[in-house]
Design a protein around this motif. Structure first.
Motif, short mmCIF file in Angstrom:
data_model
loop_
_atom_site.label_atom_id
_atom_site.label_comp_id
_atom_site.label_asym_id
_atom_site.label_seq_id
_atom_site.Cartn_x
_atom_site.Cartn_y
_atom_site.Cartn_z
N LEU A 10 0.81 -1.26 -0.03
CA LEU A 10 -0.14 -0.28 0.10
C LEU A 10 0.77 0.77 0.29
O LEU A 10 1.44 1.18 0.23
N SER A 11 0.51 1.86 -0.88
CA SER A 11 1.49 3.63 -1.09
C SER A 11 1.05 4.75 -0.57
O SER A 11 -0.95 4.66 -0.17
N LEU A 12 2.02 5.22 0.03
CA LEU A 12 0.11 6.11 1.61
C LEU A 12 1.04 7.47 0.92
O LEU A 12 2.27 8.05 1.09
N ASP A 13 0.44 8.61 0.47
CA ASP A 13 0.63 9.36 0.84
C ASP A 13 0.66 10.44 2.52
O ASP A 13 -0.51 10.72 2.27
N THR A 14 1.57 10.78 2.71
CA THR A 14 1.08 11.21 4.22
C THR A 14 0.46 13.23 4.27
O THR A 14 -0.08 13.32 5.49
N ALA A 34 6.25 -0.68 7.57
CA ALA A 34 6.26 0.31 7.44
C ALA A 34 7.37 0.86 6.91
O ALA A 34 8.53 1.27 7.66
N LYS A 35 7.64 1.60 5.20
CA LYS A 35 8.80 1.87 5.69
C LYS A 35 8.54 3.40 3.75
O LYS A 35 7.98 3.69 3.58
N ILE A 36 9.87 3.67 4.26
CA ILE A 36 9.28 5.42 3.58
C ILE A 36 9.78 5.45 2.31
O ILE A 36 10.57 3.91 1.39
N ASP A 37 8.92 5.77 0.78
CA ASP A 37 9.27 5.50 -0.40
C ASP A 37 9.93 6.92 -0.84
O ASP A 37 8.96 7.18 -2.17
N ASP A 61 3.62 4.80 13.44
CA ASP A 61 4.52 4.22 12.97
C ASP A 61 4.94 5.11 11.72
O ASP A 61 5.56 6.56 11.30
N VAL A 62 3.91 5.75 10.91
CA VAL A 62 3.61 6.57 9.36
C VAL A 62 3.71 7.97 9.89
O VAL A 62 4.41 8.00 9.59
N ALA A 63 3.20 7.50 11.09
CA ALA A 63 3.23 9.58 11.64
C ALA A 63 4.26 9.95 12.10
O ALA A 63 5.01 11.33 11.86
N ALA A 64 5.46 9.05 12.25
CA ALA A 64 6.87 9.38 12.92
C ALA A 64 7.66 9.87 11.37
O ALA A 64 8.27 10.13 12.42
N LEU A 65 7.62 9.03 11.11
CA LEU A 65 8.33 9.30 9.62
C LEU A 65 7.55 10.28 8.85
O LEU A 65 8.86 11.02 8.37
N ARG A 71 7.39 11.94 3.27
CA ARG A 71 5.48 12.32 2.37
C ARG A 71 5.31 10.68 2.04
O ARG A 71 4.24 11.22 2.90
N TYR A 72 5.77 9.81 1.29
CA TYR A 72 5.69 8.45 1.23
C TYR A 72 6.31 7.78 1.62
O TYR A 72 7.20 7.54 2.37
N VAL A 73 5.19 6.83 2.29
CA VAL A 73 5.82 5.40 2.72
C VAL A 73 5.18 4.46 2.08
O VAL A 73 3.65 4.49 2.44
N LEU A 74 5.35 3.14 2.32
CA LEU A 74 5.01 1.81 1.18
C LEU A 74 4.24 1.27 2.43
O LEU A 74 4.94 0.93 3.63
#
Length: 180
Positions: A10-14, A34-37, A61-65, A71-74
């Protein structure tokens, strides 16, 4: 050519208002990574990867990144495996042809095993030998070479490449595409 391997991430745009809702749609029983993309090398060593997370831990986790400026997280399914199953595989387009770099010592600390990385020209003669060395199914490198060429890749790195039986998983991959 295609690898015939569906992407299960899943690709997220924070910066999108709905990224938390996307996470809520994930199966609750699965574990995740969860990892940055954003094309950053050495993400794990830089604290930019969270492993073996529940769906309930992912928003934090995503909020911390995002707070670190990414901005982009997988979000991808977590794959339990033995470290001994982690291999390194890369293809580099050079003037003389495509060069394959590979090692049975892949993973986060591949740099410390640099002496184990072999370099060979990718050819019909070398592909079966490299596939045997990495326990890859027959034809894997031929298909990978076709994908590499048809998508104008100039560099492809898969680390770790995990092989368990006939199952091959690209747990992390990076590509450079020729823009000419």
């Amino acid at each position: 050519a295609a690898l015939n391997a569906p992407y299960n991430g899943l690709s997220l745009d924070t910066e999108s208002a709905g990224w938390r809702d996307q996470i809520k749609q994930l199966p609750k029983t699965q574990r995740y990574v969860a990892k940055i993309d954003e094309g950053v090398k050495g993400r794990f060593k830089k604290g930019l990867v969270a492993l073996d997370r529940t769906v309930f831990q992912l928003p934090t986790d995503v909020a911390a990144l995002a707070k670190k400026g990414y901005r982009y997280v997988l979000i991808e399914p977590y794959q339990e495996h033995a470290q001994s199953a982690e291999y390194y595989l890369a293809v580099d387009r050079q003037r003389a042809g495509n060069i394959v770099m590979y090692s049975k010592l892949g993973g986060v600390n591949v740099e410390s095993a640099a002496a184990s990385i072999k370099h060979e020209s990718l050819s019909p003669a070398s592909a079966p030998r490299i596939e045997r060395a990495l326990s890859l199914p027959k034809g894997t490198l031929e298909t990978l070479g076709e994908v590499f060429n048809s998508n104008y890749f100039s560099f492809l790195e898969i680390n770790p490449l995990v092989v368990t039986g006939r199952d091959v998983q690209f747990l992390d991959a990076a590509v450079e595409v020729d823009d000419q």
